[in-house]
Write a protein that holds these residues in place. Structure first.
Motif, PDB file in Angstrom:
ATOM      1  N   THR A  34      -2.249 -22.067  -8.885  1.00 24.00           N
ATOM      2  CA  THR A  34      -0.909 -21.645  -8.499  1.00 24.00           C
ATOM      3  C   THR A  34       0.106 -22.646  -9.035  1.00 24.00           C
ATOM      4  O   THR A  34      -0.181 -23.836  -9.181  1.00 24.00           O
ATOM      5  CB  THR A  34      -0.756 -21.535  -6.971  1.00 24.00           C
ATOM      6  N   LYS A  39       4.137 -20.049  -5.583  1.00 26.23           N
ATOM      7  CA  LYS A  39       4.651 -18.676  -5.662  1.00 26.23           C
ATOM      8  C   LYS A  39       4.042 -17.871  -6.806  1.00 26.23           C
ATOM      9  O   LYS A  39       3.940 -16.652  -6.727  1.00 26.23           O
ATOM     10  CB  LYS A  39       6.175 -18.698  -5.809  1.00 26.23           C
ATOM     11  N   ASP A  74       1.818 -17.233   0.341  1.00 28.08           N
ATOM     12  CA  ASP A  74       2.468 -18.067  -0.666  1.00 28.08           C
ATOM     13  C   ASP A  74       2.694 -17.335  -1.989  1.00 28.08           C
ATOM     14  O   ASP A  74       3.797 -17.361  -2.524  1.00 28.08           O
ATOM     15  CB  ASP A  74       1.655 -19.348  -0.916  1.00 28.08           C
ATOM     16  N   LYS A  76       3.673 -14.888  -4.756  1.00 30.32           N
ATOM     17  CA  LYS A  76       4.637 -13.787  -4.882  1.00 30.32           C
ATOM     18  C   LYS A  76       4.426 -12.958  -6.152  1.00 30.32           C
ATOM     19  O   LYS A  76       4.822 -11.797  -6.211  1.00 30.32           O
ATOM     20  CB  LYS A  76       6.065 -14.338  -4.882  1.00 30.32           C
ATOM     21  N   GLN A 127       2.171  -7.981  -4.739  1.00 33.85           N
ATOM     22  CA  GLN A 127       2.679  -8.855  -5.797  1.00 33.85           C
ATOM     23  C   GLN A 127       2.708  -8.126  -7.147  1.00 33.85           C
ATOM     24  O   GLN A 127       1.708  -7.501  -7.532  1.00 33.85           O
ATOM     25  CB  GLN A 127       1.790 -10.096  -5.943  1.00 33.85           C
ATOM     26  N   ALA A 230       9.317 -14.118  -9.077  1.00 34.29           N
ATOM     27  CA  ALA A 230       9.041 -14.855  -7.848  1.00 34.29           C
ATOM     28  C   ALA A 230      10.315 -15.391  -7.210  1.00 34.29           C
ATOM     29  O   ALA A 230      10.365 -15.599  -5.993  1.00 34.29           O
ATOM     30  CB  ALA A 230       8.077 -16.005  -8.133  1.00 34.29           C
ATOM     31  N   THR A 234      11.272 -10.849  -3.067  1.00 35.73           N
ATOM     32  CA  THR A 234       9.883 -10.440  -3.227  1.00 35.73           C
ATOM     33  C   THR A 234       9.451  -9.368  -2.225  1.00 35.73           C
ATOM     34  O   THR A 234       8.559  -8.574  -2.522  1.00 35.73           O
ATOM     35  CB  THR A 234       8.950 -11.654  -3.150  1.00 35.73           C
TER      36      THR A 234
END
Length: 290
Positions: A34, A39, A74, A76, A127, A230, A234
């Protein structure tokens, strides 16, 4: 509301145990990291010596991973890519296709439903998924790229729905419904009957790719796009994704009503108020996704 219920809105009391961060996830069959404060997540198919083929285990783990993203606190946006200059060569010939020839029909159906469930999971997670496609993108790999929300490619990307090349129908993992909607019935028919590779330029002009980039700049472009998404609203992006998929099965009047309801829900978010206040103050809104 029971603790096991859930919806597309904000979490209710008693639901917190369903949600968790994905940053610490350690998949066994693909890479995961990540960025941007958690995000933006990057899924990397990482068997480069074989052009990143899928196995029974990686199919199942990818399916479960995208299902789990529904509850992520967390991540996105997701970038999906492959290591070593190729995206994905599809199902591993030795580890999947060989064993399939020795299975009975109930086992085969379990497998084909599992592969379809991967596409369903990618479409169902809130997402947006950005596929960064370089080199070989074939079979199940082409279907994963197709199941993504946006696709960036390179001039050397070659996308092939090559199921007929191994004696199977072009109807695999949703290809006969997803591909015609993306590039048109006639073009999809040609690719699915012949199994030939679609060039990067064809993919761009037909609407499969949203853009082409040099191989060295592909991941940067994908991460910039992911970062842009992101930083946006979102929750509203998740609503957009849901309606983009659901409206395929609606008439126009039903779709307009569904969008009226979706906007009314989004108008209750803090991001909607943040955008208004930023406009009044003549500044750029800072969205937080709630």
């Amino acid at each position: 509301m029971s603790d096991t219920s859930h919806n597309g809105g904000a979490a209710q009391p008693g639901m917190a145990h369903h949600k968790r961060p994905m940053a610490g996830t350690r998949p066994a069959t693909f890479g995961w990291e990540t960025r941007d404060g958690g995000k933006v997540g990057i899924v990397t198919l990482n068997r480069p010596e074989r052009k990143n083929p899928l196995t029974f285990d990686s199919y199942a783990e990818l399916r479960d991973f995208f299902r789990a993203l529904v509850y992520a606190t967390d991540v996105k946006v997701v970038v999906l890519t492959g290591a070593g200059g190729n995206f994905c060569s599809g199902g591993d010939v030795h580890e999947i296709i060989g064993p399939l020839t020795r299975m009975r029909m109930p086992e085969l159906l379990d497998f084909t439903r599992m592969t379809g469930d991967l596409v369903k999971a990618m479409r169902a997670c809130p997402q947006p998924i950005v596929a960064a496609v370089d080199g070989v993108c074939a079979g199940a790999g082409a279907m994963m790229a197709l199941a993504a929300d946006l696709r960036l490619g390179t001039p050397r990307a070659r996308t092939a729905f090559l199921f007929t090349r191994v004696g199977l129908a072009g109807a695999d993992m949703g290809a006969c419904t997803l591909l015609p909607r993306m590039i048109g019935q006639g073009r999809a028919s040609e690719l699915l009957y012949t199994g030939r590779a679609m060039s990067a330029q064809e993919g761009l002009s037909w609407g499969f790719f949203n853009g082409l980039h040099d191989p060295d700049g592909l991941m940067q472009a994908a991460q910039e796009l992911a970062g842009q998404l992101a930083a946006g609203p979102t929750f509203a992006h998740g609503m957009t994704k849901k309606l983009l998929h659901q409206e395929w099965n609606m008439g126009v009047d039903e779709a307009i009503e569904a969008e009226a309801q979706a906007q009314a829900i989004c108008m209750q978010t803090r991001d909607f108020r943040r955008a208004y206040e930023a406009f009044v103050d003549k500044r750029t809104p800072q969205f937080e996704g709630d």
